[in-house]
Design an enzyme around this catalytic site. Structure first.
Site, mmCIF file in Angstrom:
data_model
loop_
_atom_site.group_PDB
_atom_site.id
_atom_site.type_symbol
_atom_site.label_atom_id
_atom_site.label_comp_id
_atom_site.label_asym_id
_atom_site.label_seq_id
_atom_site.Cartn_x
_atom_site.Cartn_y
_atom_site.Cartn_z
ATOM 1 N N SER A 63 7.736 48.204 -3.131
ATOM 2 C CA SER A 63 7.237 49.508 -2.695
ATOM 3 C C SER A 63 8.441 50.399 -2.379
ATOM 4 C CB SER A 63 6.305 49.331 -1.493
ATOM 5 O OG SER A 63 5.659 50.538 -1.182
ATOM 6 N N HIS B 282 4.695 50.228 -6.134
ATOM 7 C CA HIS B 282 3.842 51.294 -5.599
ATOM 8 C C HIS B 282 4.399 52.649 -6.014
ATOM 9 C CE1 HIS B 282 2.370 48.540 -2.071
ATOM 10 N NE2 HIS B 282 1.774 48.278 -3.217
ATOM 11 N N ASP C 78 1.057 44.960 1.832
ATOM 12 C CA ASP C 78 0.555 44.549 0.526
ATOM 13 C C ASP C 78 1.467 43.452 -0.033
ATOM 14 O OD1 ASP C 78 -1.001 44.499 -1.743
ATOM 15 O OD2 ASP C 78 0.032 46.176 -2.700
#
Length: 212
Positions: A21, A48, A140
């Site tokens: 991310s 992401h 996540d």
């Protein structure tokens, strides 16, 4: 009468899945640059990102990678020699030897979701999955990495001290027993070494380009 020529597709014996991310692109560039062209496990990446970035990330990663970097299509067959980047605004799932797309609700505010990819990979490839969690600012991937570990796979996490955002690697470390916590410089070389040893330890011999 000449026989029909049959071209056999190399059988996929394992998979590397990577989740990243905030701050992930710089780490991914470093990690992927360490993988040789003959690296014999397909690599699937969730980074992401927003929903309007088109193929910019593919081109940026390709500049640092000897393997072919691409965004897969729905139902596309997974092949050796490729790094697959999850498309923006779709969950990317592994279903046996191919991919599937989903526009289900975001997970941890993210679509594509690392958890979704990792859990589907664990379901399809079990102990033959190597999961890698990199820098990021939410949780996540922690659940997905635990799923990989529960199936007997390998769990690798970027050292939080080296991460631009340490929430994601710290959540992954808290969620399961990690096999290695590594700096960005060491993850790629470790994957090259572990890709061979991991599968050999599982008694899988025909993993390298389909040869014995």
């Amino acid at each position: 009468m000449k026989g029909k020529l049959t071209v056999q597709k190399p059988e996929i014996k394992g998979l590397v899945v990577i989740g990243a991310s905030r701050g992930g692109m710089r780490v991914l560039e470093k990690l992927l640059s360490a993988l040789p062209k003959e690296f014999s496990l397909p690599v699937v990446v969730v980074q992401h990102r927003g929903g309007d970035t088109e193929d910019v990330l593919v081109r940026l990663l390709q500049e640092h990678c000897a393997l072919t970097v691409k965004e897969p299509e729905d139902k596309e067959v997974i092949l050796l020699g490729h790094v697959y980047l999850a498309p923006a605004d779709y969950h990317l799932l592994v279903e046996g030897d191919h991919f599937a797309m989903s526009n289900a609700e975001p997970v941890w505010y993210s679509r594509p979701s690392i958890d979704v990819l990792f859990e589907s990979a664990a379901d399809s490839y079990g102990e033959r999955v190597i999961g890698v969690i990199l820098t990021g600012n939410n949780q996540d991937g922690a659940k997905g990495l635990a799923a990989i570990k529960n199936q007997g796979g390998t769990a690798i996490v970027q050292d939080p001290a080296t991460a631009e955002a340490r929430v994601m690697p710290e959540a992954a470390i808290a969620a399961t027993n990690i096999d290695r916590i590594l700096s960005p410089e060491k993850i790629g070389p470790f994957l090259v070494k572990q890709g061979t040893e991991h599968l050999q330890q599982k008694g899988i011999n025909r993993w390298h380009n389909g040869k014995q």
